[in-house]
Design an enzyme around this catalytic site. Structure first.
Site, PDB file in Angstrom:
ATOM      1  N   ARG A 166      53.187  31.365  24.338  1.00 47.89           N
ATOM      2  CA  ARG A 166      53.387  30.595  23.097  1.00 47.89           C
ATOM      3  C   ARG A 166      54.082  31.408  22.009  1.00 47.89           C
ATOM      4  O   ARG A 166      53.524  31.681  20.958  1.00 47.89           O
ATOM      5  CB  ARG A 166      52.056  30.049  22.572  1.00 47.89           C
ATOM      6  CG  ARG A 166      51.360  29.118  23.542  1.00 47.89           C
ATOM      7  CD  ARG A 166      50.164  28.451  22.909  1.00 47.89           C
ATOM      8  NE  ARG A 166      49.508  27.535  23.834  1.00 47.89           N
ATOM      9  CZ  ARG A 166      48.502  26.720  23.518  1.00 47.89           C
ATOM     10  NH1 ARG A 166      48.037  26.717  22.289  1.00 47.89           N
ATOM     11  NH2 ARG A 166      47.970  25.931  24.425  1.00 47.89           N
ATOM     12  N   ASP A 187      39.274  26.191  14.719  1.00 46.17           N
ATOM     13  CA  ASP A 187      39.315  26.895  16.008  1.00 46.17           C
ATOM     14  C   ASP A 187      39.318  28.411  15.917  1.00 46.17           C
ATOM     15  O   ASP A 187      38.945  29.087  16.856  1.00 46.17           O
ATOM     16  CB  ASP A 187      40.552  26.453  16.797  1.00 46.17           C
ATOM     17  CG  ASP A 187      40.441  25.017  17.284  1.00 46.17           C
ATOM     18  OD1 ASP A 187      39.301  24.539  17.424  1.00 46.17           O
ATOM     19  OD2 ASP A 187      41.485  24.388  17.517  1.00 46.17           O
ATOM     20  N   ASP A 206      41.491  32.043  18.488  1.00 47.77           N
ATOM     21  CA  ASP A 206      42.297  30.995  19.121  1.00 47.77           C
ATOM     22  C   ASP A 206      43.767  31.416  19.148  1.00 47.77           C
ATOM     23  O   ASP A 206      44.234  32.018  20.087  1.00 47.77           O
ATOM     24  CB  ASP A 206      42.110  29.674  18.394  1.00 47.77           C
ATOM     25  CG  ASP A 206      42.791  28.522  19.113  1.00 47.77           C
ATOM     26  OD1 ASP A 206      42.780  28.526  20.356  1.00 47.77           O
ATOM     27  OD2 ASP A 206      43.348  27.636  18.449  1.00 47.77           O
ATOM     28  N   ASP A 227      49.611  28.112  13.860  1.00 51.04           N
ATOM     29  CA  ASP A 227      49.768  26.737  14.338  1.00 51.04           C
ATOM     30  C   ASP A 227      50.450  25.894  13.272  1.00 51.04           C
ATOM     31  O   ASP A 227      50.076  25.949  12.087  1.00 51.04           O
ATOM     32  CB  ASP A 227      48.410  26.102  14.655  1.00 51.04           C
ATOM     33  CG  ASP A 227      47.809  26.614  15.958  1.00 51.04           C
ATOM     34  OD1 ASP A 227      48.393  27.541  16.547  1.00 51.04           O
ATOM     35  OD2 ASP A 227      46.762  26.100  16.367  1.00 51.04           O
TER      36      ASP A 227
END
Length: 390
Positions: free
Chosen positions: A268, A188, A212, A216
């Site tokens: 986030r 991504d 992106d 993660d």
């Protein structure tokens, strides 16, 4: 052992150092003591040592939180590998390049860099287990194309590099973490992505402007510590948990400590699914949508963080994606946090604050929130010169 040091230069340098350090320098000692009072517990572990370059693996004893100590990354069988070539071949990497050290060598390896480097990876860099990437003392940027993936690996340290302008990648072949070429699907455009990884420490990284997200933690990854990093200029910052249906992430445990979020971060920080996160002693310099959020009944303990709300936009720290199945399963708690500029935190009503349940080697003392600005002032890449402490 792989080494690209020039031996004759090394020995002359060592003799010069012996002459210098034989004379006491009380000014430096006093300065070190003062600096030590301003450092967090991770940095105090190694930054006060003027000879840290001669003992780089000391860093492995300094991690805290769910990674525990990273002592599996060091020992008599440790390979010291120096990157001398910033080029990249994703299938047949040359000795001296970063990919050769991170993907091909199948031993404990401590990777350093000969000089300042700007590395443009042709494909995502897949890092093998028991690998440390140590950028202290030079300026290392991995930018403007593919970035880093930790795929089915354990005991990995990434320290003191910049990751930015990372881009998505089409499917294709790449050197895998076990030194074998493997097919890799679409990527991504994250700066760092963990996939089924464990015991990972991300420390003193500067991350920004990626296609992106910045970091993660996905697909069953666990026992992760994210510390001393600077996250800025990004929409989606940090994702913990692959998707709502990936139940293995219920076992995920992540410590997020001493990080600086902002400016210009939207959401986030982190967004968490299923698992548990201990978010402690971080500085939040504004947000647009929210700072901390998630779905699928995660557990989160926010402790002694400083949340500074944006001048315009949402003042609320948290966000929840509700569903009828898990509306009552949320465990979001704020303990001893501080809120400025109108910031607010919506906590779970009733129940007990979930504990991190750290082992003895994972445990650490939590600082008073009044010291968060000091504890995070060195977040991101450190500028380490040859004439002073790091």
């Amino acid at each position: 052992m792989i080494s690209y040091n020039v031996n004759f230069k090394y020995w002359h340098f060592t003799l010069a150092i012996i002459v210098v350090v034989s004379i006491p320098n009380f000014g430096v000692a006093k300065e070190s003591k003062i600096d030590g009072l301003k450092m967090n517990v991770i940095d105090r572990c190694w930054r006060l040592n003027p000879e840290w370059r001669m003992n780089r693996p000391q860093l492995a004893t300094c991690s805290i939180g769910y990674t525990g100590k990273m002592t599996n990354n060091v020992g008599k069988d440790l390979v010291h590998y120096k990157v001398i070539d910033p080029s990249d071949d994703p299938i047949n990497p040359k000795p001296g390049t970063l990919r050769y050290g991170a993907s091909v060598i199948q031993h404990k390896v401590w990777i350093t860099f000969q000089r300042d480097m700007h590395i443009r990876l042709e494909r995502p860099l897949l890092i093998s287990s028991f690998t440390t990437i140590d950028g202290r003392g030079v300026n290392v940027d991995i930018a403007e194309n593919a970035c880093i993936m930790i795929f089915k690996a354990t005991n990995v340290i990434i320290h003191n590099i910049r990751l930015h302008h990372c881009k998505s990648q089409a499917p294709g072949d790449v050197m895998g973490p076990e030194g074998k070429v493997i097919p890799l699907g679409h990527v991504d455009g994250d700066a760092i992505r963990l996939v089924t990884a464990s015991k990972i420490w991300i420390d003193h990284i500067t991350l920004y402007n990626c296609q992106d997200g910045l970091l993660d933690v996905t697909r069953g990854s666990t026992n992760v510590t994210i510390s001393n990093n600077w996250f800025r200029n990004q929409d989606k910052v940090m994702l913990l948990g692959h998707d709502d249906g990936y139940m293995r992430d219920q076992n995920m445990k992540v410590t997020i400590i001493y990080n600086h979020f902002g400016p210009n971060c939207n959401q986030r920080m982190p967004r968490i699914r299923h698992g548990y996160a201990h978010v402690v002693n971080n500085l939040y310099l504004g947000w647009l949508q929210y700072a901390i959020g998630g779905s699928m009944g995660p557990s989160l303990k926010s402790e002694a963080n400083l949340f500074i709300a944006p001048t315009k936009g949402s003042k609320e720290v948290t966000w929840r994606k509700n569903s009828h199945a898990n509306e009552d399963a949320w465990e979001f708690y704020s303990v001893k946090d501080a809120f400025e500029n109108g910031a607010s935190f919506t906590m779970t009503k009733g129940g007990q604050v979930p504990k991190p349940n750290y082992s003895e080697e994972q445990n650490f003392n939590i600082a008073n929130v009044n010291y968060v600005r000091l504890l995070t002032r060195s977040s991101g890449v450190l500028r380490c010169t040859k004439t002073s402490l790091c």
